[in-house]
Motif scaffolding. Structure first.
Motif, PDB file in Angstrom:
ATOM      1  N   PRO A 484       0.647  -1.223  -0.080  1.00  0.00           N
ATOM      2  CA  PRO A 484       0.036  -0.017  -0.109  1.00  0.00           C
ATOM      3  C   PRO A 484       0.869   1.305   0.090  1.00  0.00           C
ATOM      4  O   PRO A 484       1.865   1.130   0.428  1.00  0.00           O
ATOM      5  CB  PRO A 484      -0.591  -0.218   1.213  1.00  0.00           C
ATOM      6  N   PRO A 485       0.298   2.388  -0.197  1.00  0.00           N
ATOM      7  CA  PRO A 485       1.013   3.671  -0.301  1.00  0.00           C
ATOM      8  C   PRO A 485       1.447   3.821   1.217  1.00  0.00           C
ATOM      9  O   PRO A 485       1.014   3.514   2.034  1.00  0.00           O
ATOM     10  CB  PRO A 485       0.116   4.735  -0.707  1.00  0.00           C
ATOM     11  N   LYS A 486       2.741   4.535   1.259  1.00  0.00           N
ATOM     12  CA  LYS A 486       3.382   4.844   2.620  1.00  0.00           C
ATOM     13  C   LYS A 486       3.660   6.320   2.567  1.00  0.00           C
ATOM     14  O   LYS A 486       3.701   6.906   1.680  1.00  0.00           O
ATOM     15  CB  LYS A 486       4.653   4.041   2.739  1.00  0.00           C
ATOM     16  N   PRO A 487       3.735   6.852   3.981  1.00  0.00           N
ATOM     17  CA  PRO A 487       4.263   7.959   3.986  1.00  0.00           C
ATOM     18  C   PRO A 487       5.468   8.405   3.481  1.00  0.00           C
ATOM     19  O   PRO A 487       6.158   7.749   3.301  1.00  0.00           O
ATOM     20  CB  PRO A 487       4.284   8.405   5.691  1.00  0.00           C
ATOM     21  N   TRP A 488       5.648   9.566   3.225  1.00  0.00           N
ATOM     22  CA  TRP A 488       6.917  10.205   2.310  1.00  0.00           C
ATOM     23  C   TRP A 488       8.074   9.990   2.989  1.00  0.00           C
ATOM     24  O   TRP A 488       9.237   9.874   2.452  1.00  0.00           O
ATOM     25  CB  TRP A 488       6.545  11.710   2.068  1.00  0.00           C
ATOM     26  N   TYR A 489       8.013  10.064   4.339  1.00  0.00           N
ATOM     27  CA  TYR A 489       9.309   9.996   5.207  1.00  0.00           C
ATOM     28  C   TYR A 489      10.025   8.510   5.085  1.00  0.00           C
ATOM     29  O   TYR A 489      11.028   8.301   5.544  1.00  0.00           O
ATOM     30  CB  TYR A 489       9.119  10.612   6.694  1.00  0.00           C
ATOM     31  N   ASN A 491      10.040   6.603   2.463  1.00  0.00           N
ATOM     32  CA  ASN A 491      10.550   6.605   1.044  1.00  0.00           C
ATOM     33  C   ASN A 491      11.988   6.046   1.343  1.00  0.00           C
ATOM     34  O   ASN A 491      12.644   6.597   2.229  1.00  0.00           O
ATOM     35  CB  ASN A 491      10.668   7.755   0.275  1.00  0.00           C
ATOM     36  N   GLN A 492      12.542   5.311   0.616  1.00  0.00           N
ATOM     37  CA  GLN A 492      13.807   4.681   0.826  1.00  0.00           C
ATOM     38  C   GLN A 492      14.842   5.580   0.970  1.00  0.00           C
ATOM     39  O   GLN A 492      15.826   5.497   1.713  1.00  0.00           O
ATOM     40  CB  GLN A 492      14.138   3.688  -0.396  1.00  0.00           C
ATOM     41  N   TRP A 493      15.071   6.428   0.031  1.00  0.00           N
ATOM     42  CA  TRP A 493      16.236   7.431   0.005  1.00  0.00           C
ATOM     43  C   TRP A 493      15.861   8.597   1.175  1.00  0.00           C
ATOM     44  O   TRP A 493      17.148   8.890   1.841  1.00  0.00           O
ATOM     45  CB  TRP A 493      16.350   8.122  -1.223  1.00  0.00           C
ATOM     46  N   ILE A 494      14.747   8.776   1.239  1.00  0.00           N
ATOM     47  CA  ILE A 494      14.436   9.954   2.396  1.00  0.00           C
ATOM     48  C   ILE A 494      14.911   9.158   3.876  1.00  0.00           C
ATOM     49  O   ILE A 494      15.496   9.731   4.650  1.00  0.00           O
ATOM     50  CB  ILE A 494      13.399  10.437   2.210  1.00  0.00           C
ATOM     51  N   SER A 495      14.292   8.155   3.941  1.00  0.00           N
ATOM     52  CA  SER A 495      14.791   7.416   5.153  1.00  0.00           C
ATOM     53  C   SER A 495      16.235   7.238   5.496  1.00  0.00           C
ATOM     54  O   SER A 495      16.810   7.277   6.680  1.00  0.00           O
ATOM     55  CB  SER A 495      14.041   5.872   5.300  1.00  0.00           C
ATOM     56  N   ALA A 496      16.908   6.946   4.397  1.00  0.00           N
ATOM     57  CA  ALA A 496      18.387   6.876   4.589  1.00  0.00           C
ATOM     58  C   ALA A 496      19.018   8.223   4.852  1.00  0.00           C
ATOM     59  O   ALA A 496      19.956   8.139   5.874  1.00  0.00           O
ATOM     60  CB  ALA A 496      19.047   6.392   2.917  1.00  0.00           C
ATOM     61  N   ILE A 497      18.703   9.220   4.447  1.00  0.00           N
ATOM     62  CA  ILE A 497      19.100  10.489   4.813  1.00  0.00           C
ATOM     63  C   ILE A 497      18.789  10.669   6.045  1.00  0.00           C
ATOM     64  O   ILE A 497      19.507  11.169   6.858  1.00  0.00           O
ATOM     65  CB  ILE A 497      18.799  11.453   3.633  1.00  0.00           C
ATOM     66  N   LEU A 498      17.259  10.600   6.521  1.00  0.00           N
ATOM     67  CA  LEU A 498      17.228  11.001   7.862  1.00  0.00           C
ATOM     68  C   LEU A 498      17.810  10.012   8.889  1.00  0.00           C
ATOM     69  O   LEU A 498      18.241  10.372   9.951  1.00  0.00           O
ATOM     70  CB  LEU A 498      15.690  11.030   7.820  1.00  0.00           C
ATOM     71  N   GLY A 499      18.057   8.703   8.575  1.00  0.00           N
ATOM     72  CA  GLY A 499      18.433   7.804   9.617  1.00  0.00           C
ATOM     73  C   GLY A 499      19.916   7.890   9.629  1.00  0.00           C
ATOM     74  O   GLY A 499      20.574   7.734  10.811  1.00  0.00           O
ATOM     75  N   GLY A 500      20.535   8.627   8.821  1.00  0.00           N
ATOM     76  CA  GLY A 500      22.026   8.983   8.885  1.00  0.00           C
ATOM     77  C   GLY A 500      22.482  10.123   9.803  1.00  0.00           C
ATOM     78  O   GLY A 500      23.407  10.269  10.021  1.00  0.00           O
TER      79      GLY A 500
END
Length: 635
Positions: A484-489, A491-500
């Motif tokens: 299903p659709p998921k929240p923007w945050y 997103n694979q690349w956004i999660s990588a940037i935020l998680g770092g």
């Protein structure tokens, strides 16, 4: 030296028990009065004052400098592999020093400089290049006071080639050196007084203060070292001038075993502690958060899920519990993922062992290049780790092309790193820099790879095949579930940037000192802070990745394999961004070659950080998911 010097048993019995010991390769040398003290010269390197202007080092006897040469010819001194890789080129010198023999205005040689050489030297003076002497294993230094702690320390960056501050755009060459040798009289354990001529002395400090002196007097063959007129090199005509030096010996109470204490000065210790405490708070908060999720939320979900009567076809639950049939589905490019995880864990083990050696004091600062040497040796000897990890990871992911996986595990990462370093080495060669790695050293590293590291990696791979894959607790359904659709945050690349952000935030203060050491020719020795920071980064990376993947699974996104690796390695993005900020704020690189070198090295550091963080994130997430899904009942 890898083994310590063995003393005769009779000598040991004749001496009283000592409370100190010497590390391998660091035994002291005793001098008699009047005995010669060897002076060696190292490469000329840019100094990190307000800003760093270059990353290119030059050989001391480069013809463009016109320094005085030894009468008996130039002789290279033996160096370790790590010392060569870090750009050290240690050579003999014409300086004559004799223990306790003071000299004033001693003529070294008369130098003739062409106008082309003058232009080159003046440019290097403007770029704050410094000279580096080595006397009894101690680097030349200047005594300075820390403006924040008011502590007096010896700055081992060397001393300036010239003076560019007195008159703007008119640099003056430092051609006179005031050398101060701090010595300590060796303790004797004899009841009979030792004659002065038989007393032994040890060098415990080296101070060099350069001056610019136009010491050449018309009609005289003797230099005038007390002239107040600076020496300016004309760029329109040839130049003639003297190189001179003075020697003074200063008695010191510092013992030989403590002589490095004045050099090993930790800048801004409060900042180190503040960063460490701040990182501990972050780790504590993250660990508590993950524990609360695992203990309260997940435990309640598992309990409620296990109470459902599956025979009644009840579908009350949602989120991560509904994707149990997809959670261990084969990801895209499993071979590349397993290769990266294997090489990442290889680097982690290499760093841990090296930091432990440094933490316990086995990497003596007197043994130049020991840190780089141990890193290279650990990378060579722990090749089996990458093979074993890649083999078991690839088998667990369902891969069956083990031959291709074996080859990529052994050669992919070294080829990428060696290619980048080889390209940067070409720039150094074209710039006539002494930091260019010699062909013999490159051949030695390749032999270490082919003869030791690669066979160990292959052996580790087959050992991993023997153990086979990890057994997953759940079976994979035949038909993939719709996502299903998921929240923007999420997103694979956004999660990588935020998680770092959090792993990088735990280490960015220590990172500043590491970059200053690598690019600014400053010795780094706060290994206690660095080791604790590394442990904090490991824990932060693992907990952050688990937390993000849990939120992702709750959104019914089951493609977690690459996502966990990217989130764990997300700090590499912030490391590269921080490197750009460091370049803008602390560097003022004047040549294209220096810019290429900086960003080439920065790319390598970011790549290593990506592999290390990604491996931590993937391994931590995999075992957390195994533990999570092994707790639910599935029919």
């Amino acid at each position: 030296m890898l083994v310590s010097r063995l003393f005769p048993l009779a000598t040991l019995l004749a001496l009283p028990i000592s409370s100190a010991f010497y590390l391998p390769g660091t035994a002291p040398r005793d001098y008699l009065e009047g005995e010669k003290i060897d002076v060696f010269v190292n490469t000329l390197t840019p100094m990190l004052n307000s800003k760093l202007h270059s990353l290119i080092s030059y050989d001391y006897y480069d013809d463009r400098f016109g320094f005085c040469r030894p009468f008996n010819g130039i002789e290279k001194q033996p160096e370790s592999l790590g010392s060569i890789l870090f750009g050290d080129r240690i050579l003999n010198s014409p300086y004559e020093l004799n223990m306790l023999k003071n000299e004033t205005c001693k003529l070294l040689c008369q130098s003739s400089i062409t106008k082309e050489q003058s232009i080159f030297i003046n440019e290097r003076i403007k770029e704050d290049y410094g000279l580096n002497f080595l006397i009894d294993g101690l680097p030349s230094s200047e005594m300075k006071r820390d403006s924040k702690t008011q502590e007096i320390f010896l700055d081992a960056q060397g001393f300036n080639l010239g003076d560019d501050e007195s008159i703007p755009d008119k640099p003056a060459l430092n051609n006179h050196y005031d050398i101060y040798i701090q010595y300590h009289e060796k303790d004797t354990y004899s009841y009979i007084s030792t004659p002065k001529s038989k007393k032994q002395y040890r060098v415990v400090g080296v101070l060099v203060y350069p001056r610019t002196v136009n010491s050449m007097i018309s009609g005289s063959n003797s230099p005038d070292c007390f002239s107040t007129q600076p020496l300016y090199l004309s760029e329109a005509t040839n130049n003639e001038f003297y190189y001179t030096y003075s020697i003074s010996y200063i008695k010191s109470d510092i013992t030989w075993g403590l002589r490095w204490d004045a050099y090993l000065h930790v800048f801004d210790p409060k900042i180190h502690w503040f960063s460490l405490i701040n990182s501990l708070v972050i780790v504590g908060f993250l660990t508590f958060m993950v524990m609360m999720i695992l203990y309260r939320t997940i435990s309640k979900d598992i309990y409620r899920y296990n109470q459902i009567d599956l025979s009644e076809d009840v579908q009350e639950d949602y989120g991560w519990k509904l994707i149990h049939g997809e959670i261990f589905r084969l990801p895209q490019r499993p071979m590349l993922l397993s290769v990266m995880v294997g090489n990442g864990l290889h680097l982690i083990i290499m760093l841990i062992v090296t930091l432990l050696f440094a933490l316990f004091g086995f990497l003596s600062p007197s043994n130049r290049g020991s840190l780089a040497t141990v890193l290279l040796i650990c990378w060579t000897l722990f090749g089996c780790v990458s093979g074993y990890t890649s083999s078991r990871t690839y088998s667990t992911l369902g891969g069956d092309q083990w031959k291709s996986n074996l080859i990529l595990t052994t050669v992919l990462f070294p080829i990428v790193v060696f290619s980048v370093i080889g390209l940067l080495n070409l720039f150094l060669i074209f710039a006539s820099a002494s930091g260019a790695v010699p062909f013999g050293t490159i051949l030695a590293i390749l032999l270490l790879w082919f003869l030791i590291s690669a066979p160990l990696s292959i052996a580790g791979y087959f050992y991993g095949l023997k153990h086979g894959s990890f057994e997953n607790p759940l079976k994979t359904s035949s038909i993939p579930r719709q996502i299903p659709p998921k929240p923007w945050y999420l997103n694979q690349w956004i999660s990588a940037i935020l998680g770092g952000i959090l792993p990088f935030g735990a280490a960015f203060v220590e990172l500043y000192f590491v970059l200053s050491s690598l690019f600014g020719n400053r010795a780094y020795y706060a290994f206690g802070f660095l080791f604790l920071t590394f442990l904090i980064v490991v824990i932060t990376t693992a907990t952050t990745t688990i937390l993000f993947i849990y939120f992702t699974l709750c959104a019914e996104e089951y493609r977690w394999h690459w996502r966990s690796f990217l989130i764990g390695g997300g700090s590499a993005f912030w490391l590269f961004t921080y490197g750009i900020w460091y370049w803008v704020s602390r560097l003022s690189l004047d040549s294209f070659t220096s810019v290429v070198l900086y960003f080439g090295y920065l790319f390598l550091f970011s790549l290593l950080d990506f592999l290390i963080g990604g491996s931590i994130g993937y391994i931590a997430t995999y075992f957390a998911i195994r533990r999570l899904y092994s707790s639910i009942r599935v029919d």
